[in-house]
Scaffold this active site. Structure first.
Site, mmCIF file in Angstrom:
data_model
loop_
_atom_site.group_PDB
_atom_site.id
_atom_site.type_symbol
_atom_site.label_atom_id
_atom_site.label_comp_id
_atom_site.label_asym_id
_atom_site.label_seq_id
_atom_site.Cartn_x
_atom_site.Cartn_y
_atom_site.Cartn_z
ATOM 1 N N HIS A 1 -13.417 25.733 53.860
ATOM 2 C CA HIS A 1 -11.949 25.733 53.918
ATOM 3 C C HIS A 1 -11.362 25.298 52.581
ATOM 4 O O HIS A 1 -10.387 25.883 52.100
ATOM 5 C CB HIS A 1 -11.451 24.787 55.021
ATOM 6 C CG HIS A 1 -11.624 25.339 56.405
ATOM 7 N ND1 HIS A 1 -10.695 26.166 56.997
ATOM 8 C CD2 HIS A 1 -12.616 25.198 57.298
ATOM 9 C CE1 HIS A 1 -11.113 26.500 58.206
ATOM 10 N NE2 HIS A 1 -12.287 25.924 58.408
ATOM 11 N N THR B 1 -15.938 22.646 56.514
ATOM 12 C CA THR B 1 -14.796 21.998 55.864
ATOM 13 C C THR B 1 -14.781 22.327 54.362
ATOM 14 O O THR B 1 -13.725 22.577 53.781
ATOM 15 C CB THR B 1 -14.882 20.468 56.063
ATOM 16 O OG1 THR B 1 -14.854 20.202 57.454
ATOM 17 C CG2 THR B 1 -13.737 19.742 55.388
HETATM 18 ZN ZN ZN Z 1 -18.724 18.367 57.652
#
Ligand code: ZN
Ligand code: ZN
Length: 381
Positions: free
Chosen positions: A47, A44
């Protein structure tokens, strides 16, 4: 206690992160201040570093990243009653509302009002992070050191997806050996799977899969197609000629999703946990209905059910995560480390912040922290 701290932040809506000195955040009456000792970098975060479509819609800079961390409590708010200064803690990164249908029926991991630390509010890639008491998780320092304790948050996702079904005595196929898939291999072994077969297109990850206990590993790029000589046949023949009882699809790759439905036995279980980036075509009649499959599509982790199981697996030494920590880095090294993650040549990178002072209680004034109101859920990729 110093007044400022080093933090890794997204300061502008563009690729990259900035390491800067900012004031140490002030806690509200229901919060605790944690001095961060270790923080895991997640897909994440990659990203958000890349500033892709998802993150550019979700994240509102400026923001300190980091949602997987462990550290020591150095301040507690006036209404905090269960956490004390000096406690060694981690945190559930999802702060849920407690009032919606899902929260009130024991499904807080699906709360539509979720606020995520390091995504929607200030995170743990910093010397200090403010955490509401209700998401604090106390650790035992003698059993789980900080670099492992910070991994409990993503590990919980693997606990959820793997232990969602009874796997004792079952053959388990794990497709996709990113951190969550690799965690799942260890969990499946510890939970009594009769065999664990793993696949990934990356040899570095396949070597880790073997270290985590996979009996046999498969690289789909070494096979052509699904028929004779394809990866499905290879996995089935490695399973004694039978379809596999349970397949965990952790990659989100369309080809792997199809492999999952073909390599599972009739009447078996497929768990879809990897996130495809676009719609995937599946032969529903041949590969689902006629096989009488049970298909679970899962996301997140059960709060706090998975934390208890995680603590048991890690503190009893049933799953050893040390082989999965490729490197420990400083806060200042995050930008140069992100491309390593992107290339898939590292597994977990753990940030160890350098502190200007040792953990100690502070006498700073406590005031109210405004509640962020950005909503939705996030996935560990
Ligand atoms: Zn995570
Ligand atoms: Zn809720």
């Amino acid at each position: 206690m110093p007044q400022t701290m080093t933090a890794v932040r997204k300061v502008k809506p563009e690729k990259g992160l900035v390491v800067e000195d900012i004031p140490i955040p002030v806690i509200g009456p229901d919060d605790v201040l944690v001095q961060v000792e270790a923080a895991g970098i997640c897909g994440t975060d990659l990203h958000i570093w890349n500033w892709d479509r998802w993150s550019s819609r979700r994240v509102k800079p400026p923001l300190t990243l980091g949602h997987e961390f462990a550290g020591t409590v150095v301040e507690v708010g006036g209404r905090v009653s269960t956490v004390s200064v000096g406690d060694y803690v981690s945190a559930e990164s999802h702060i849920t509302c407690g009032m919606c249908y899902q929260c009130r029926t024991g499904q807080a991991h699906m709360c539509p009002n979720t606020v995520i630390i390091g995504v929607d509010r200030e995170g743990g890639f910093a010397e200090y992070v403010v955490v509401p008491e209700k998401v604090i998780w106390r650790n035992d320092r003698d059993k789980i050191p900080p670099e492992i304790a910070c991994l409990q948050e993503p590990f919980g996702n693997a606990v959820f997806s793997t232990m969602n079904q009874d796997i004792t005595g079952q053959s388990v196929g794990i497709l996709g050996c990113g951190p969550i898939g690799l965690f799942s291999i260890g969990i499946a072994k510890a939970s009594g799977a009769s065999s664990v077969l793993a696949s990934d297109i990356n040899q570095f990850r396949l070597d880790l899969a073997t270290k985590m206990g996979a009996q046999q590993v498969f690289n789909p790029t070494k096979f052509s197609g699904d028929g004779d000589g394809g990866i499905v046949d290879a996995m089935v023949s490695a399973n004694g000629g039978f379809g596999i009882d349970i397949i965990l699809e952790m990659s989100g790759a369309p080809a792997a999703i199809n492999t999952a439905f073909k390599a599972v036995r009739n009447g078996g279980v497929v768990v879809l946990f990897g996130i495809p980036s676009k719609p995937v075509e599946i032969d529903v009649a041949e590969n689902m209905i006629f096989k009488n499959l049970t298909v679970h599509s899962l996301n997140g982790r059960r709060i706090f059910d998975t934390w208890y199981k995680t603590r048991w697996l890690l503190s009893e030494g049933l799953v050893d995560l040390r082989p999965l920590i490729t490197k420990k880095i400083k806060l200042e090294e995050i930008n140069e480390s992100m491309p390593l993650l992107e290339d898939g040549q590292v597994c977990k990178l753990v940030v160890i912040p350098e502190h200007k002072s040792a953990p100690q209680a502070s006498e700073r004034a406590v005031s109210k922290t405004p509640d962020p109101n950005i909503k939705g859920t996030v996935v560990h990729r």
